[in-house]
Design a protein around this motif. Sequence first.
Motif, PDB file in Angstrom:
ATOM      1  N   ILE A 507      -5.008  60.345 -27.875  1.00 45.80           N
ATOM      2  CA  ILE A 507      -6.119  61.281 -27.768  1.00 45.80           C
ATOM      3  C   ILE A 507      -5.996  62.000 -26.420  1.00 45.80           C
ATOM      4  N   GLU A 508      -6.705  63.097 -26.269  1.00 43.28           N
ATOM      5  CA  GLU A 508      -6.678  63.830 -25.005  1.00 43.28           C
ATOM      6  C   GLU A 508      -8.078  63.946 -24.444  1.00 43.28           C
ATOM      7  N   SER A 509      -8.177  63.824 -23.123  1.00 42.40           N
ATOM      8  CA  SER A 509      -9.460  63.968 -22.443  1.00 42.40           C
ATOM      9  C   SER A 509      -9.198  64.543 -21.055  1.00 42.40           C
ATOM     10  N   GLY A 510      -9.843  65.667 -20.753  1.00 49.29           N
ATOM     11  CA  GLY A 510      -9.660  66.292 -19.448  1.00 49.29           C
ATOM     12  C   GLY A 510      -8.233  66.709 -19.189  1.00 49.29           C
ATOM     13  N   GLY A 511      -7.497  67.073 -20.250  1.00 46.32           N
ATOM     14  CA  GLY A 511      -6.111  67.488 -20.087  1.00 46.32           C
ATOM     15  C   GLY A 511      -5.132  66.338 -19.935  1.00 46.32           C
ATOM     16  N   LYS A 512      -5.602  65.106 -20.061  1.00 47.52           N
ATOM     17  CA  LYS A 512      -4.730  63.935 -19.929  1.00 47.52           C
ATOM     18  C   LYS A 512      -4.576  63.247 -21.279  1.00 47.52           C
ATOM     19  N   LYS A 513      -3.389  62.712 -21.539  1.00 45.27           N
ATOM     20  CA  LYS A 513      -3.142  61.932 -22.745  1.00 45.27           C
ATOM     21  C   LYS A 513      -3.617  60.503 -22.524  1.00 45.27           C
ATOM     22  N   LEU A 514      -4.410  60.014 -23.471  1.00 45.83           N
ATOM     23  CA  LEU A 514      -4.907  58.642 -23.432  1.00 45.83           C
ATOM     24  C   LEU A 514      -4.551  57.961 -24.744  1.00 45.83           C
ATOM     25  N   ILE A 515      -4.641  56.632 -24.771  1.00 42.89           N
ATOM     26  CA  ILE A 515      -4.327  55.868 -25.984  1.00 42.89           C
ATOM     27  C   ILE A 515      -5.587  55.143 -26.441  1.00 42.89           C
ATOM     28  N   LEU A 516      -5.975  55.410 -27.708  1.00 42.84           N
ATOM     29  CA  LEU A 516      -7.099  54.719 -28.332  1.00 42.84           C
ATOM     30  C   LEU A 516      -6.548  53.607 -29.220  1.00 42.84           C
ATOM     31  N   CYS A 517      -7.006  52.376 -28.986  1.00 43.78           N
ATOM     32  CA  CYS A 517      -6.510  51.231 -29.747  1.00 43.78           C
ATOM     33  C   CYS A 517      -7.661  50.519 -30.447  1.00 43.78           C
ATOM     34  N   VAL A 518      -7.419  50.168 -31.712  1.00 45.89           N
ATOM     35  CA  VAL A 518      -8.329  49.289 -32.456  1.00 45.89           C
ATOM     36  C   VAL A 518      -7.535  48.028 -32.781  1.00 45.89           C
ATOM     37  N   ALA A 519      -7.938  46.920 -32.157  1.00 47.48           N
ATOM     38  CA  ALA A 519      -7.190  45.660 -32.304  1.00 47.48           C
ATOM     39  C   ALA A 519      -8.002  44.677 -33.145  1.00 47.48           C
ATOM     40  N   ARG A 520      -7.399  44.213 -34.236  1.00 45.63           N
ATOM     41  CA  ARG A 520      -8.081  43.265 -35.136  1.00 45.63           C
ATOM     42  C   ARG A 520      -7.463  41.881 -34.974  1.00 45.63           C
ATOM     43  N   ASP A 521      -8.324  40.897 -34.849  1.00 41.44           N
ATOM     44  CA  ASP A 521      -7.897  39.498 -34.722  1.00 41.44           C
ATOM     45  C   ASP A 521      -7.335  39.039 -36.073  1.00 41.44           C
ATOM     46  N   ILE A 522      -6.029  38.652 -36.067  1.00 43.81           N
ATOM     47  CA  ILE A 522      -5.387  38.237 -37.331  1.00 43.81           C
ATOM     48  C   ILE A 522      -4.994  36.756 -37.264  1.00 43.81           C
ATOM     49  N   THR A 523      -5.784  35.991 -36.521  1.00 49.27           N
ATOM     50  CA  THR A 523      -5.489  34.564 -36.388  1.00 49.27           C
ATOM     51  C   THR A 523      -5.445  33.884 -37.751  1.00 49.27           C
ATOM     52  N   GLU A 524      -6.435  34.130 -38.600  1.00 48.67           N
ATOM     53  CA  GLU A 524      -6.496  33.489 -39.927  1.00 48.67           C
ATOM     54  C   GLU A 524      -5.321  33.940 -40.784  1.00 48.67           C
ATOM     55  N   ARG A 525      -4.987  35.212 -40.709  1.00 47.89           N
ATOM     56  CA  ARG A 525      -3.861  35.697 -41.507  1.00 47.89           C
ATOM     57  C   ARG A 525      -2.564  35.038 -41.068  1.00 47.89           C
ATOM     58  N   LYS A 526      -2.389  34.841 -39.773  1.00 42.99           N
ATOM     59  CA  LYS A 526      -1.199  34.197 -39.265  1.00 42.99           C
ATOM     60  C   LYS A 526      -1.123  32.728 -39.704  1.00 42.99           C
ATOM     61  N   GLN A 527      -2.276  32.097 -39.723  1.00 39.80           N
ATOM     62  CA  GLN A 527      -2.298  30.706 -40.191  1.00 39.80           C
ATOM     63  C   GLN A 527      -1.869  30.632 -41.654  1.00 39.80           C
TER      64      GLN A 527
END
Length: 691
Positions: A507-527
């Motif tokens: 994403i961009e804000s104030g002329g700068k490139k930024l990174i938006l992250c959505v992190a989901r806990d996959i502990t159960e899936r890994k198990q």
Amino acid sequence: MPGYGLYIRSIWIAYFIIFGVLISRVLARHRRIEEALKQSEERYRDLFENANDAICIIDSDLNYKDVNKKLVELLGYSREELLGMNILDVIPPEQIPRSKIEFDKLRKNGSYEKFIGKVRTKDGRIIDVEINSSAIIDGNKIIGSRDIIRDITERKQAEEKLQQERDRAQKYLDIAGVMIVVINADQKVVLINKKGCEILEYEENEIVGRNWFDSFLPETIRDEIKAMCKRSVADGAGPAEYFENPVLTRSGKERIIAWHNTVLRDEEGRIIATLSSGEDITERKYAEEELLKFKLGIERSDEVIFITDKEGSITYTNPAFERIYGFSRDEALGKTPRILKSGVLPQEVYKQFWDTIIAKKVVSGEIINKTKDGRLLNTENTANPILNSDGDIIGFLAIQRDITEHKRSEDELKIKAQLLDKANDSIFVHDLDGNFIYLNETAYRSHGYSRDEMMNMNLYSIITPEYSRLANQRTLDLVEKGEAVFESAHLDKNRSIIPVEVHACIIESGGKKLILCVARDITERKQAERMLKEKARAELYGFIVSALPVFASNVPSQVRNTLIINFAERFEKNARPGFEEEMKRLGYDQRIGAENTQEILDVLMPWLLGLFSNFGIQTRTTSEGIKRDIEFLNCPWIDEASGNPIFCFICRAMVIRSFTWTALKGSADQKTSIANGSQTCRFEIHARSIL
């Protein structure tokens, strides 16, 4: 002899006749010389007596021997009085030492240079005189001198008056607050006043006689100004009456001078010099430039700026005032800021505002104003009292910024922030260096931190080491592609591992490139995945156990090879998806290249060691460049393996088949085995390059 006597008498008679003639001629010539001398003396005396200058003859003792009428008139003594006097009698005492020196020069050299001195008259007056003297020589001896004495009193008075006028003019020049300089036709300075010396930082004698252009103008404009002045003198017009240019001081600084010029001409009208008066306007120019910047800044400002007098009537508005509020300058001038009053705020707010500013304090804060067409605006305000040198209020300056959209955006952000804080996934924004810009509530709470604690941290501080080394490459890929989905592992405050699946985008804000992250806990899936892997390993272990009877020593080798191939295929079917998933998780599914050989081996080795660990096999590894060794430290089937090669065949098939999944070119070989009598099994993997 009678005739002889007559002859002798005749000779004498002739002789006397000739002698008489000669004597007559000599006497006549003598009379003429005497007459000439008399006439010459009379002419000399006439010249001597009637000369315009005083003349005297003095002897070697400085006594007067002769004087003319002019000297008598000059000194006031009679001729007889002077002839009884010494020249030192008419010289003022203070001048006698100097006069004696000049007389000594006369005796030594026969003359002395023109002597300017003074004489004292009979009535005590002191007269300025100019004396020229020459020696009277008899043989080789100086016996006196002839002195011509000229009364220069009037000339001295005129010179003194001229000097006084010159001094007075110089004084006027020196007390003038501007530089005055005269430059002759040769471009040399012939006069400069005290102010000019101060500006240029030189003494007068260091300036006069020097070329003005070469010495006191900056090199960048020197040739241009010099050529312009030459042209103006050549065409007879002279330099422009007014122009501005910098001069160069001794210290190397440039001072800006505003010149007024006029020309000086000779009797024939030719320009012989330029008279210039120059005002140092350096500070004024700088002030004008600063004032212009200030004015342009105000005029071009996006913020509303207006000024009122001390009664509150508007005296100035900038263009932003009309653009934002809709009132033209003519409409606003003379009005009070009440034309902007919205009526929304209580009267106490305005009263507090005026009480504060009248107390000569600055007021700042947010206020709601109304435009000409009735719209309400949220504004951020600063108001300052304008004070004169005595500290009295003479007006007020107000600066207002329209923050209506900003306030609306803030309200929207607050709503969005509340929604984001309610999300079950961790949501965070960071820059390309990993510095956090935003965290939702789930992000910092799930990691065991407060918002402030985690905002002061960096993305790399919450990623496990195995994923941290992939972060830079993932960032580059993300900037290139715009978005990505990948697995990672985070560390909470207690250093516990949280497996996550990350959806990231730029994403961009104030002329700068930024990174938006959505992190989901996959502990159960890994198990769940681990359970599936364990199930696959159990099936593999069951296969090995069921195949033991087949590997009896009396089974033909063709059957054994068929069974080994069958096992390798079943192993690939059950285990390869898990390996490829691991490669994808670590980001190597799309980035296989020669530069990644070491990294791919670093993925393969832990995966293989983990696989053997599930069978209870402990291992030791060594690495050298792109070569890897695996050595079994124990074998659960060591007793059976020494008599039955099935176990060694199975392990060998797993190592070789797994190596082929990496797409690396090279070899995977078993160097020693328990079935062949060695104490341990050892495998060597040697990668050369990408296929």
